[in-house]
Design an enzyme around this catalytic site. Structure first.
Site, PDB file in Angstrom:
ATOM      1  CE  LYS A  37     -10.131  -5.453  -4.380  1.00  7.41           C
ATOM      2  NZ  LYS A  37      -9.969  -4.313  -3.454  1.00  7.41           N
ATOM      3  CE  LYS A  78      -4.183  -1.722   0.105  1.00  3.27           C
ATOM      4  NZ  LYS A  78      -5.198  -1.408  -0.901  1.00  3.27           N
TER       5      LYS A  78
END
Length: 338
Positions: A220, A111
């Site tokens: 997803k 991240k």
């Protein structure tokens, strides 16, 4: 894509369990992961849209949970799915400890562009991931749309020295992603661009492909409305796909594994190891990577763990209301598509 008519609301409410599980490290501003679990005739499904999502968006997550618990998934074409480690926006000194939770993973997603942090923080974190994992590992970064085009060019020029596999959603809009790809090419910065939010939060996810805004897509299950809906998006985009998760319990991860196992082509490790970011789980045999992969198997929520991580009554009431609101959205969608 219109949704099939869901089971009656009363059946879903009767099948509902709600958990709240602490995270090991704050992730995208979240310290506890709340999830509603549904037990149906085909198994378990997970309904866990983030709390800020309105019913129109969150209803896709309910459609995915209903598919898992009442319908089941397509037949797999592979027996196991390679998985990446996920490194939150931690200090460089914490990187080795995070990576140690992901058994055998040779790919890491890191991240970056976290609010309150600097590019120097990102460079230090990614450099440490590269150092710990070695030159043969694949390292990708995820900015969650946090950069402008100019910021992304600067950041990826610096981070690209760590030999990145790709950058996930470096900019917010599809148009910015397309502009960024051109800008990187002109500067000879060899970092492929992956689209995530531009797929899962879009009313027209195929625009990414039409505008040549990405080299690959991240899909997803829950935000796209289920395994079959996600497979249709991948087919329509015609780009390589990476399957990822959304801080799911093992029940939700199993749906992601079903999608990755059903893809005709799978060239990249998938972001399905995020149970390791939770302090607990709802299954005794957690759906976590072993030797860098997750095998195809059934996942069952354990009653004792559901009790242990049970959400407070007021949060359960909130999830029952969310479920009812999303059920109404699915019913309306089914009627419109009839």
């Amino acid at each position: 894509m219109p949704s099939p008519t869901p089971p009656p609301l009363g059946d879903l409410l009767d099948a509902l369990s709600v958990v709240s599980i602490p995270l090991r490290t704050r992730f995208r501003g979240v310290t506890h992961r709340e999830a509603a679990l549904l037990r149906g005739p085909a198994g378990w499904g997970e309904f866990a849209p983030f709390l800020e999502y309105p019913p129109a968006e969150a209803s896709r997550w309910l459609a995915a949970a209903v598919e898992a618990a009442w319908v089941g998934w397509p037949d797999p074409v592979r027996d196991e799915v390679p998985v990446n480690a996920t490194v939150p926006a931690v200090a460089a000194g914490d990187v080795a400890g995070v990576l140690a939770r992901f058994d055998g993973c040779t790919t890491a997603k890191v991240k970056v562009a976290e609010t309150g942090q600097t590019l120097a923080d990102d460079v230090a974190r990614v450099s440490e991931v590269r150092r710990v994992m070695g030159p043969a590992a694949r390292v990708r970064v995820d900015a969650n749309g946090g950069w402008s085009v100019a910021e992304a060019v600067t950041a990826l020029t610096a981070l690209g020295r760590c030999d990145l596999e790709y950058a996930e959603q470096p900019c917010r809009t599809v148009e910015e992603l397309a502009e960024l790809r051109v800008a990187l090419a002109r500067r000879h910065v060899d970092v492929p661009v992956a689209a995530d939010e531009s797929i899962r939060k879009a009313t027209d996810p195929v625009r990414v492909a039409r505008l040549h805004a990405a080299d690959l897509v991240v899909v997803k299950v829950a935000p796209l409305g289920g395994v079959r809906a996600a497979l249709a998006v991948v087919e329509a985009c015609g780009l390589p796909a990476v399957v990822s998760s959304a801080l799911d319990t093992s029940v939700g991860i199993r749906a992601g594994v079903a999608l990755a196992a059903s893809l005709p082509r799978l060239d990249h490790a998938c972001g399905l190891g995020t149970v390791a970011l939770l302090e607990g789980d709802v299954a005794q045999d957690s759906c976590v990577p072993r030797r860098g992969a997750i095998g195809i198997r059934e996942v069952t929520a354990d009653p004792e763990l559901l009790d242990r991580w049970a959400a407070p009554p007021d949060r359960v009431d909130r999830w029952r209301t969310r479920l009812a609101d999303c059920h109404a959205e699915l019913v309306a969608s089914a009627r419109m598509g009839a």
